[in-house]
Write an enzyme that holds these catalytic residues in place. Structure first.
Site, short mmCIF file in Angstrom:
data_model
loop_
_atom_site.label_atom_id
_atom_site.label_comp_id
_atom_site.label_asym_id
_atom_site.label_seq_id
_atom_site.Cartn_x
_atom_site.Cartn_y
_atom_site.Cartn_z
N CYS A 45 0.85 -1.19 0.00
CA CYS A 45 0.00 0.00 0.00
C CYS A 45 0.89 1.24 0.00
O CYS A 45 1.79 1.36 0.82
CB CYS A 45 -0.89 -0.03 1.24
SG CYS A 45 -1.88 1.47 1.45
N CYS A 48 0.32 3.11 3.54
CA CYS A 48 0.72 2.58 4.85
C CYS A 48 1.75 1.46 4.79
O CYS A 48 2.24 1.02 5.83
CB CYS A 48 -0.51 2.11 5.63
SG CYS A 48 -1.18 0.54 5.06
N CYS A 94 -7.33 -1.17 1.07
CA CYS A 94 -6.34 -1.67 2.02
C CYS A 94 -7.04 -1.89 3.35
O CYS A 94 -7.69 -0.97 3.87
CB CYS A 94 -5.21 -0.66 2.18
SG CYS A 94 -4.04 -1.08 3.50
N CYS A 97 -5.43 0.59 6.30
CA CYS A 97 -5.64 2.04 6.38
C CYS A 97 -6.89 2.52 5.65
O CYS A 97 -7.27 3.68 5.79
CB CYS A 97 -4.41 2.78 5.85
SG CYS A 97 -4.23 2.73 4.06
N CYS A 117 -8.38 -5.67 -10.04
CA CYS A 117 -7.98 -4.64 -10.99
C CYS A 117 -7.58 -3.42 -10.16
O CYS A 117 -8.43 -2.74 -9.58
CB CYS A 117 -9.18 -4.34 -11.90
SG CYS A 117 -8.81 -3.16 -13.20
FE FE Z 1 -2.83 0.97 3.50
#
Ligand code: FE
Length: 128
Positions: A45, A48, A94, A97, A117
């Protein structure tokens, strides 16, 4: 998204990253950094650092976005119903976060039949 400090992220992220991760935008196909990346490694990510997808599950979908048939761990992403743009889609975030990643569709390859995707702008690649 509640956990995210938007003021801080305005400083930390590029305008494109912010538009996609926080405002749930979509990058134009074939423009992102990773749609054609075939290097071995892990995609985390961009907000984060949570590990999201492994290169071994990446495939060429022809869509112009990085596409994966499964996340590194199911619990590292969370899915939400998305009814915007007169469609019913499943949004992927995610799980750590809440940053927007992309969408998941049921037209992917074996073994899962899923196609995650994902926007390049939501990811950061770590060479494995
Ligand atoms: Fe994240």
């Amino acid at each position: 998204m509640e956990k995210l400090d938007k003021a801080k992220l305005r400083q930390q992220l590029t305008r494109l990253q912010y538009d996609i991760c926080i405002n749930k935008g979509t990058e134009r196909p074939f423009t992102g950094e990773y749609w054609d990346n075939h290097e071995p490694g892990v995609y985390v990510c961009v907000v984060c650092g949570n590990e999201l997808f492994a290169s071994k599950t990446k495939f060429d979908s022809g869509t112009g976005w990085p596409s994966f048939w499964e996340p590194i761990q199911k619990q590292n992403v969370q899915e939400k119903e998305d009814r915007t743009l007169f469609m019913r889609r499943t949004e992927v975030e995610c799980a750590n976060c809440g940053s927007h990643l992309g969408h998941v569709f049921e037209d992917g390859p074996e073994p899962t039949g899923l196609r995650y995707c994902i926007n390049s702008a939501s990811l950061k690649f770590r060479h494995g």
